[in-house]
Motif scaffolding. Structure first.
Motif, PDB file in Angstrom:
ATOM      1  N   LYS A 219       2.877   0.937  -4.055  1.00  0.00           N
ATOM      2  CA  LYS A 219       2.024   0.368  -5.633  1.00  0.00           C
ATOM      3  C   LYS A 219       2.027   1.790  -6.162  1.00  0.00           C
ATOM      4  O   LYS A 219       1.861   1.916  -6.999  1.00  0.00           O
ATOM      5  CB  LYS A 219       0.693  -0.273  -4.627  1.00  0.00           C
ATOM      6  CG  LYS A 219      -0.053   0.457  -4.690  1.00  0.00           C
ATOM      7  CD  LYS A 219      -1.463  -0.985  -4.458  1.00  0.00           C
ATOM      8  CE  LYS A 219      -2.660   0.176  -3.856  1.00  0.00           C
ATOM      9  NZ  LYS A 219      -2.792  -1.083  -2.795  1.00  0.00           N
ATOM     10  N   ASP A 220       1.467   3.682  -5.579  1.00  0.00           N
ATOM     11  CA  ASP A 220       0.790   3.892  -6.756  1.00  0.00           C
ATOM     12  C   ASP A 220       2.346   4.830  -6.393  1.00  0.00           C
ATOM     13  O   ASP A 220       3.048   5.452  -5.615  1.00  0.00           O
ATOM     14  CB  ASP A 220       0.702   4.881  -5.790  1.00  0.00           C
ATOM     15  CG  ASP A 220      -0.271   5.943  -5.668  1.00  0.00           C
ATOM     16  OD1 ASP A 220       0.004   6.632  -7.194  1.00  0.00           O
ATOM     17  OD2 ASP A 220      -1.770   6.602  -5.869  1.00  0.00           O
ATOM     18  N   ARG A 221       2.266   5.329  -7.797  1.00  0.00           N
ATOM     19  CA  ARG A 221       3.923   6.103  -8.333  1.00  0.00           C
ATOM     20  C   ARG A 221       3.954   7.313  -7.458  1.00  0.00           C
ATOM     21  O   ARG A 221       4.522   8.346  -7.116  1.00  0.00           O
ATOM     22  CB  ARG A 221       4.558   5.773  -9.553  1.00  0.00           C
ATOM     23  CG  ARG A 221       3.125   7.053 -10.685  1.00  0.00           C
ATOM     24  CD  ARG A 221       3.609   6.931 -11.929  1.00  0.00           C
ATOM     25  NE  ARG A 221       2.909   5.678 -12.327  1.00  0.00           N
ATOM     26  CZ  ARG A 221       4.016   5.038 -13.342  1.00  0.00           C
ATOM     27  NH1 ARG A 221       5.353   5.246 -13.172  1.00  0.00           N
ATOM     28  NH2 ARG A 221       4.071   3.467 -13.386  1.00  0.00           N
ATOM     29  N   LYS A 222       2.932   7.408  -6.985  1.00  0.00           N
ATOM     30  CA  LYS A 222       2.417   9.132  -6.657  1.00  0.00           C
ATOM     31  C   LYS A 222       3.541   9.490  -5.204  1.00  0.00           C
ATOM     32  O   LYS A 222       4.251  10.751  -4.849  1.00  0.00           O
ATOM     33  CB  LYS A 222       1.099   9.534  -6.596  1.00  0.00           C
ATOM     34  CG  LYS A 222       0.082  10.118  -7.931  1.00  0.00           C
ATOM     35  CD  LYS A 222      -1.000  10.017  -7.445  1.00  0.00           C
ATOM     36  CE  LYS A 222      -1.843  10.423  -8.183  1.00  0.00           C
ATOM     37  NZ  LYS A 222      -3.109  10.203  -8.389  1.00  0.00           N
ATOM     38  N   THR A 223       3.339   7.803  -4.182  1.00  0.00           N
ATOM     39  CA  THR A 223       4.018   8.030  -3.498  1.00  0.00           C
ATOM     40  C   THR A 223       5.902   8.420  -3.207  1.00  0.00           C
ATOM     41  O   THR A 223       6.199   9.328  -2.498  1.00  0.00           O
ATOM     42  CB  THR A 223       3.888   6.711  -2.477  1.00  0.00           C
ATOM     43  OG1 THR A 223       2.607   6.448  -2.494  1.00  0.00           O
ATOM     44  CG2 THR A 223       4.294   7.011  -1.529  1.00  0.00           C
TER      45      THR A 223
ATOM     46  N   LEU B 159       1.337  11.716 -13.442  1.00  0.00           N
ATOM     47  CA  LEU B 159       0.923  11.499 -12.063  1.00  0.00           C
ATOM     48  C   LEU B 159      -0.264  11.971 -11.827  1.00  0.00           C
ATOM     49  O   LEU B 159      -1.361  11.260 -10.536  1.00  0.00           O
ATOM     50  CB  LEU B 159       1.604  12.331 -10.666  1.00  0.00           C
ATOM     51  CG  LEU B 159       3.359  11.811 -10.650  1.00  0.00           C
ATOM     52  CD1 LEU B 159       4.149  13.037  -9.879  1.00  0.00           C
ATOM     53  CD2 LEU B 159       3.390  10.361 -10.388  1.00  0.00           C
TER      54      LEU B 159
ATOM     55  N   ASP C 221       0.928  -0.889  -0.219  1.00  0.00           N
ATOM     56  CA  ASP C 221      -0.148   0.166   0.053  1.00  0.00           C
ATOM     57  C   ASP C 221       0.386   1.618  -0.323  1.00  0.00           C
ATOM     58  O   ASP C 221       0.474   2.194  -0.750  1.00  0.00           O
ATOM     59  CB  ASP C 221      -1.137  -0.139   1.180  1.00  0.00           C
ATOM     60  CG  ASP C 221      -2.165  -0.803   0.941  1.00  0.00           C
ATOM     61  OD1 ASP C 221      -1.995  -1.205   0.178  1.00  0.00           O
ATOM     62  OD2 ASP C 221      -2.820  -1.242   1.750  1.00  0.00           O
TER      63      ASP C 221
END
Length: 165
Positions: free
Chosen positions: A141-145, A163, A138
């Motif tokens: 998995k999101d490239r924004k992080t 993004l 969690d």
């Protein structure tokens, strides 16, 4: 607390190869450069080694970020180097990111030895601007992080993907 774990010499070689960007290298040389690499503890838990077969090259097909996330073992810890390519509103950049992967589901003993050995590998990786401890899919998995770690809200693309989607 240090664990007494040492870093194998080829780990440093891989790091230096990733750190030194050869501006004059041709496309073929660029495509063979490592984009991401996983490091693990040796069988005897005394050395940090490059994990066999766990690398992504610059020239590989597909989205390198998604491939990297899939490489991470769901139930054990790892160290990783990821060569992030991103754009801010002003410029295009590349930065190496040191990642400490310690999923909640990893055995406690593994988390403890990886955590206490982290300084051994970090000290060898001089000049790393970005460090990221990740405790589960969690978180990563999101490239924004990752984009936030690299440059906050000024980052507009990561690995060529916007993004905003």
């Amino acid at each position: 607390m240090a664990s007494g774990v040492t870093v194998e010499e080829n780990v440093l070689t891989v790091f230096n190869d990733m750190k030194v960007r050869k501006a004059h290298s041709n496309e073929e040389e660029k495509s063979k450069r490592k984009k991401a690499v996983l490091f693990c503890l040796s069988e005897d838990k005394k050395k940090i080694v490059m994990e066999e077969g766990q690398e992504i090259l610059q020239g590989d097909e597909g989205d390198p970020y998604l491939k990297f996330v899939k490489m991470l073992p769901p139930n054990d810890c790892r160290y990783a180097l990821y060569d992030a390519t991103y754009e801010t509103k002003e410029t295009k950049k590349e930065d190496l990111v040191f990642i400490f992967w310690a999923p909640e589901s990893a055995p406690l003993k593994s988390k403890m030895i990886y955590a206490s050995s982290k300084d051994a590998i970090k000290k060898k990786f001089t000049g790393i601007k970005h460090e990221w401890q990740v405790n589960g899919l969690d978180d990563i998995k999101d490239r924004k992080t990752l984009a936030e770690k690299l440059g906050g809200s000024s980052v507009v693309t990561l690995e060529g993907k916007p993004l905003s989607d």
